[in-house]
Design an enzyme around this catalytic site. Structure first.
Site, PDB file in Angstrom:
ATOM      1  N   ARG A  29      43.547 -33.810  22.451  1.00 48.25           N
ATOM      2  CA  ARG A  29      43.261 -32.311  22.860  1.00 48.25           C
ATOM      3  C   ARG A  29      44.388 -31.685  22.570  1.00 48.25           C
ATOM      4  O   ARG A  29      44.297 -30.751  22.649  1.00 48.25           O
ATOM      5  CB  ARG A  29      42.926 -32.964  24.107  1.00 48.25           C
ATOM      6  CG  ARG A  29      42.327 -33.943  24.825  1.00 48.25           C
ATOM      7  CD  ARG A  29      42.717 -34.224  26.848  1.00 48.25           C
ATOM      8  NE  ARG A  29      41.934 -33.186  27.171  1.00 48.25           N
ATOM      9  CZ  ARG A  29      41.677 -33.490  28.458  1.00 48.25           C
ATOM     10  NH1 ARG A  29      42.391 -34.944  28.957  1.00 48.25           N
ATOM     11  NH2 ARG A  29      41.575 -32.627  29.158  1.00 48.25           N
ATOM     12  N   LEU A  67      43.059 -44.389  29.218  1.00 50.64           N
ATOM     13  CA  LEU A  67      42.330 -43.381  28.532  1.00 50.64           C
ATOM     14  C   LEU A  67      42.368 -41.799  29.591  1.00 50.64           C
ATOM     15  O   LEU A  67      42.296 -42.316  30.721  1.00 50.64           O
ATOM     16  CB  LEU A  67      40.613 -43.697  28.201  1.00 50.64           C
ATOM     17  CG  LEU A  67      40.352 -44.859  26.801  1.00 50.64           C
ATOM     18  CD1 LEU A  67      38.805 -44.720  26.962  1.00 50.64           C
ATOM     19  CD2 LEU A  67      41.116 -44.152  25.925  1.00 50.64           C
ATOM     20  N   ASP A  68      41.966 -40.439  29.261  1.00 53.22           N
ATOM     21  CA  ASP A  68      41.928 -39.687  30.344  1.00 53.22           C
ATOM     22  C   ASP A  68      40.440 -39.736  30.830  1.00 53.22           C
ATOM     23  O   ASP A  68      39.252 -40.393  30.711  1.00 53.22           O
ATOM     24  CB  ASP A  68      41.506 -38.345  29.362  1.00 53.22           C
ATOM     25  CG  ASP A  68      42.847 -37.762  28.989  1.00 53.22           C
ATOM     26  OD1 ASP A  68      43.942 -38.541  28.839  1.00 53.22           O
ATOM     27  OD2 ASP A  68      43.408 -37.157  28.009  1.00 53.22           O
ATOM     28  N   ARG A  69      40.510 -38.931  32.352  1.00 57.90           N
ATOM     29  CA  ARG A  69      39.330 -39.490  33.257  1.00 57.90           C
ATOM     30  C   ARG A  69      37.966 -38.913  32.109  1.00 57.90           C
ATOM     31  O   ARG A  69      37.063 -39.508  32.776  1.00 57.90           O
ATOM     32  CB  ARG A  69      39.418 -38.979  33.446  1.00 57.90           C
ATOM     33  CG  ARG A  69      38.308 -38.827  35.017  1.00 57.90           C
ATOM     34  CD  ARG A  69      38.735 -38.046  36.942  1.00 57.90           C
ATOM     35  NE  ARG A  69      37.408 -38.364  37.788  1.00 57.90           N
ATOM     36  CZ  ARG A  69      37.858 -38.266  38.737  1.00 57.90           C
ATOM     37  NH1 ARG A  69      39.059 -37.261  39.021  1.00 57.90           N
ATOM     38  NH2 ARG A  69      36.658 -38.318  39.908  1.00 57.90           N
TER      39      ARG A  69
END
Length: 301
Positions: A230, A128-130
């Protein structure tokens, strides 16, 4: 000399050494492999060699932390959504990377390992992205990890995310099929863009609620490309609130002034067969309080 057991069969040599040699800089480990100080079955070997059960690995003397030295990685547990002897699913907070690297000293996986030193294995099944919160799968057995990787490659199961976007989303349900490719900025930052020669990517977006100039949507991943949700949402004119790479800076700053200093993207639902038993798992992680609070503020605006 370390004999490889079944739990590490199939693991890359460098990843195995990172686990065994906690605290040793990765550059030292890579140099030891290149120089032939690390041997597998008495032979020199490449860093990406896959180990097999019964292999004998020679680990040379390397600099390790002193026994009385403070632990470099702070041990942390995260909210557990599901756990058995093969699989751990946690609710990752926003602002914490899933692993160390690229300027991040340590992430979720390093903190979990520090908190659970008795665990024979803890490996990320995906990323998962930060700044993305929500459901994160961690394998506790090698065969579970390989099974999860296979299922994710084959598109088994489903992952759904909540996202708050800038704009009045029109369609109740919309398929976004735009191929994506990775690129690097002049400063070395990793980015993704729509590119007709890129990898196929498919996101299904469902409208959940309108908030004037903003919309809460649910995004279902049919493929798992980097930054897929995104970039897809930004490319159709609906950037995610708080996205510092593909979003609107003015919108991001206006929400930060309200106390919302993160990206509004949350992995809230996961449907997947259990990696070993095949039992259907349906897991949920509710929206974090910060996200709920900002939705309430939009309702009152």
């Amino acid at each position: 000399m370390i004999e490889i057991g079944d739990e590490h069969s199939g693991q890359r040599l460098d990843n195995f050494l990172f686990r065994v040699c906690k605290g040793v800089p990765k550059s030292h480990i890579y140099k030891a492999i290149r120089d032939g100080q690390v041997r597998v079955n008495k032979g020199r070997i490449a860093v990406d060699h896959r180990l097999e059960a019964g292999d004998l690995v020679r680990v040379p003397p390397l600099r390790l932390p002193r026994p009385d030295e403070a632990r470099a990685v702070p041990p942390s547990e995260f909210p557990v959504v599901f756990e058995d002897d093969a699989l751990l699913v946690v609710d990752k907070p926003a602002g914490i990377a899933v692993h160390g690297g690229s300027g991040v000293a340590f992430g979720v996986i390093e903190r979990l390992r520090a908190a659970r030193p008795q665990a024979p294995m803890l490996e990320l099944a995906h990323r998962l992205d930060r700044e993305t919160s929500g459901l994160l799968m961690v394998a506790k057995k090698r065969n579970a990890l390989l099974s999860l990787h296979r299922m994710l490659r084959e598109g088994q199961g489903g992952k759904r995310y909540y996202a708050l976007v800038y704009g009045d989303w029109v369609n109740d349900r919309q398929h976004i099929k735009l191929p994506l490719t990775k690129w690097t900025t002049a400063s070395g930052e990793r980015r993704v863009r729509v590119d007709r020669d890129g990898q196929a990517a498919h996101t299904i977006v469902t409208l959940k609620q309108r908030y004037g100039k903003f919309s809460l949507v649910e995004a279902e991943l049919r493929t798992g490309r980097t930054h897929q949700i995104r970039v897809h949402l930004a490319s159709v004119g609906f950037p995610i609130v708080g996205d510092d790479k593909y979003g609107d800076d003015a919108i991001r700053l206006s929400f930060a002034r309200k106390g919302f200093a993160r990206m509004f993207l949350h992995a809230h639902h996961l449907d997947i067969p259990h990696p070993l038993t095949g039992e259907p798992l349906s897991l949920e992680a509710p929206l974090p309080p910060a996200c709920l609070d900002i939705l309430k503020s939009l309702e009152s605006d």
